[in-house]
Enzyme design. Structure first.
Site, mmCIF file in Angstrom:
data_model
loop_
_atom_site.group_PDB
_atom_site.id
_atom_site.type_symbol
_atom_site.label_atom_id
_atom_site.label_comp_id
_atom_site.label_asym_id
_atom_site.label_seq_id
_atom_site.Cartn_x
_atom_site.Cartn_y
_atom_site.Cartn_z
ATOM 1 N N GLU A 164 10.577 15.401 -12.734
ATOM 2 C CA GLU A 164 9.670 14.648 -11.854
ATOM 3 C C GLU A 164 10.100 14.639 -10.391
ATOM 4 O O GLU A 164 9.780 13.712 -9.652
ATOM 5 C CB GLU A 164 9.486 13.209 -12.373
ATOM 6 C CG GLU A 164 8.768 13.173 -13.714
ATOM 7 C CD GLU A 164 8.702 11.788 -14.323
ATOM 8 O OE1 GLU A 164 9.192 10.827 -13.707
ATOM 9 O OE2 GLU A 164 8.160 11.662 -15.437
ATOM 10 N N GLU B 248 5.846 15.520 -20.756
ATOM 11 C CA GLU B 248 6.248 14.139 -20.995
ATOM 12 C C GLU B 248 4.989 13.285 -20.992
ATOM 13 O O GLU B 248 4.171 13.375 -20.081
ATOM 14 C CB GLU B 248 7.239 13.613 -19.954
ATOM 15 C CG GLU B 248 7.695 12.188 -20.254
ATOM 16 C CD GLU B 248 8.736 11.681 -19.261
ATOM 17 O OE1 GLU B 248 9.593 12.475 -18.831
ATOM 18 O OE2 GLU B 248 8.676 10.493 -18.917
#
Length: 624
Positions: free
Chosen positions: A141, A217
């Site tokens: 991320e 995810e």
């Protein structure tokens, strides 16, 4: 498909479970045709930094330091492989040790160093644990670097790791998709575009790349019935709406203190190793609807998977005549994930008719598995086998919040173990002297590191009682993913504790400005560790002490001289009763009757003033 990961320190407490309970939990997660029967395990490549619910140790704290036995991810991967040799393994870094960035909080300034570090982890997995890593990510991320990704591919190939595939960028669909379309060399080395929490949607550029699209995810939702509804909906609709052929849930098992961020956002719950209690939550059986009746390598059939009355279906085949159809009818309010916001839609009871044509026309029967989530009633029916349906075509009366699997496979099973022991709070009288010669894991049980890494240590220079200790080993701030504190801290115990006496032997190694603390009523951790409050009893190498109401040390309640010095053992005792606290040094009162108001409860903790070496021994807490 239907895949899951540990990472972000979410399996911390799992390793402390006694047998047979630990193996039972692992069977529910990984054993084929048993429970969740997972196809993928994604783990964190530990980097010594806070990654959501704690820190995971790196295999290289320093440039000249390699150790492939730290932490629990190696163990977890081996346990998964033992149960399912075909499981796919993914490694992804959240943080990196400081030396990677040579002083900068950035892993791409020296991409050859970062690539070497990641590849060494993959090589170590094979050399020391006989684990073949299938996929590797870039940086969870956070930004990606095209130069680094290309160098990573080059470094993998140089070490005969051509079979390891690269996922990028574990963030959003853009800008990675756009960059792949512009850069043919990069397009040649990225195998999978992985997006996080895509809300079942993709973008045109991602489709244009012709790459595999994964929700690398997703879920991250409290594991009650609504969490199960979220999981059922996205497992299907990530493909139906977004062409994603894999969905990976964060997290594998809620095996961390529940009051840390995102408590109980795992497929099942196992957060009480001291009692042996665990709970097989509904998301486990929702997972089984997909994973027990498909395998990596199966293909999705190109059908419009939207049901007329709302809900969705997918159909998959192994290309050898087997067929699996998974149907879900989750309603809007019963299937909201923690993120992103869910646009309104409606689902109504409906009769759906399916026609099997082409090569599937000859299918004689389909086995039927069914789940119904019962919200108000609390009596969900999970993963039950119903009567099979017959060839050609069949109709189903679909109600709301149901999952059906129809399959040619006859191998599905809902297995189980006897009920585990009942839940018990963390022991109110807890001791650890760290006297263990060959520990199975590098970290002491039940301690949950939130900044820094606390490892078992053999203090060979000590002639007496402190040969085996717990040592904080991170001496430079790592390349962070979250807001690590400026102090190191490890939590333990019961968040509901109010009154407590914490005692610990401490050893400051850093001269002049070194320091350590013990603490009680600690109220925060994980990504919020910087704002942690509590009662902190500090001693420093310059012979002073402080009592503060926060980890940052800004709220000073008392200070003075202690006579403590570095490179000598001292015993600290912190006593908290009601609104009053006092401290002892080597058994003698050092300060007394300091008034405290907030927080009113929390964990016990140990830690250091900065990123510095320090040792702890004979930890003891008595609490109520």
């Amino acid at each position: 498909r239907g895949a899951v990961r540990a990472g972000a320190a979410t399996s911390r407490l799992l390793v402390n479970y006694q047998e047979p309970y630990r193996s039972q939990i692992l069977d529910y997660l990984f054993k084929p045709n048993f429970g969740a029967s997972l196809h993928i395990l994604k783990v964190e490549i530990g980097g010594d930094g806070q990654s959501t619910d704690g820190t995971e140790p790196s295999h290289m704290h320093y440039a000249n330091d390699e150790n492939y036995f730290r932490g629990y991810e190696w163990w977890l991967m081996k346990e998964a492989k033992k149960r399912n040799p075909k499981i796919k393994l993914i490694g992804l870094p959240w943080t990196f040790p400081a030396w990677i960035g040579k002083g900068e909080n950035w892993p791409y300034d020296y991409p050859d160093v970062t690539a070497y570090y990641i590849v060494s982890w993959i090589l170590g997995a094979k050399q020391y644990h006989d684990l073949d890593i299938d996929y590797v990510g870039i940086w969870n991320e956070r930004a990606f670097s095209s130069k680094y990704i290309k160098l990573l591919r080059y470094t993998l190939d140089k070490h005969d790791l051509q079979q390891v595939r690269i996922i990028a960028s574990d963030r959003l669909w853009e800008p990675i998709s756009f960059v792949l379309l512009l850069d043919s060399e990069l397009r040649g080395v990225v195998d999978v575009i992985g997006a996080h929490y895509p809300g079942t949607k993709t973008v045109p550029n991602a489709l244009l790349t012709k790459k595999k699209l994964w929700s690398s995810e997703d879920y991250s939702t409290f594991n009650d019935e609504v969490g199960a509804g979220c999981w059922a909906r996205i497992l299907n609709q990530n493909y139906v709406n977004g062409n994603m052929t894999s969905t990976i849930a964060w997290n594998l098992v809620a095996s961390y203190y529940e009051e840390l961020p995102f408590g109980r956002c795992g497929l099942m719950t196992a957060q009480q190793p001291w009692s042996g209690h665990y709970k097989v939550e509904a998301p486990i059986w929702i997972t089984a609807h997909t994973t027990q009746f498909t395998q990596p390598g199966w293909s999705y059939l190109q059908v419009d998977g939207h049901l007329q009355g709302g809900g969705s279906f997918v159909a998959l085949t192994d290309g050898l005549g087997n067929l699996t159809i998974i149907i879900e009818t989750m309603t809007h309010n019963r299937s909201q994930c923690i993120r992103p916001p869910l646009p309104h839609f409606s689902v109504t009871p409906q009769r759906a008719t399916f026609y099997l044509k082409g090569s599937f026309y000859m299918v004689e029967t389909l086995k039927v598995w069914h789940s119904r989530l019962g919200f108000e009633s609390g009596n969900s029916s999970l993963f039950q086998q119903l009567h099979p349906v017959w060839k050609g075509s069949f109709s189903l009366d679909l109600n709301m919040n149901e999952v059906y699997t129809l399959t040619t496979l006859k191998t599905g099973q809902k297995c189980g173990y006897p009920e585990p022991p009942p839940p018990q709070p963390f022991p109110s009288n807890y001791k650890d002297d760290f006297n263990i010669r060959n520990p199975p894991f590098s970290e002491a049980p039940n301690f949950a590191d939130q900044t820094g890494v606390f490892e078992y240590f053999i203090n060979a220079s000590d002639p007496g009682d402190h040969v085996f200790t717990l040592r904080q080993v991170v001496v430079q701030r790592p390349i962070t993913w979250a807001s690590d504190a400026d102090q190191t801290i490890s939590l333990i115990g019961n968040f509901q504790w109010v009154n407590m006496t914490v005692t610990c032997d401490i050893y400051i190694e850093k001269q002049r400005d070194g320091g350590v603390f013990i603490a009680g009523r600690v109220d925060n951790g994980g990504i919020y560790v910087r704002r942690t409050k509590g009662v902190f009893f500090w001693v420093f190498a310059d012979g002073t002490y402080r009592v503060t109401g926060d980890l940052a040390g800004e709220e000073i309640l008392m200070k003075g001289l202690s006579g403590v010095r570095d490179n000598a053992w001292h015993t600290l005792t912190l006593n908290i009763q009601g609104t009053s606290t006092s401290g002892l040094l080597n058994g003698y009162p050092l300060w007394e009757n300091v008034t405290i108001s907030e927080p009113t409860n929390g964990w016990a903790a140990i830690g250091t003033r900065s990123f510095e070496f320090a040792q702890f021994d004979n930890f003891h807490v008595e609490a109520s």
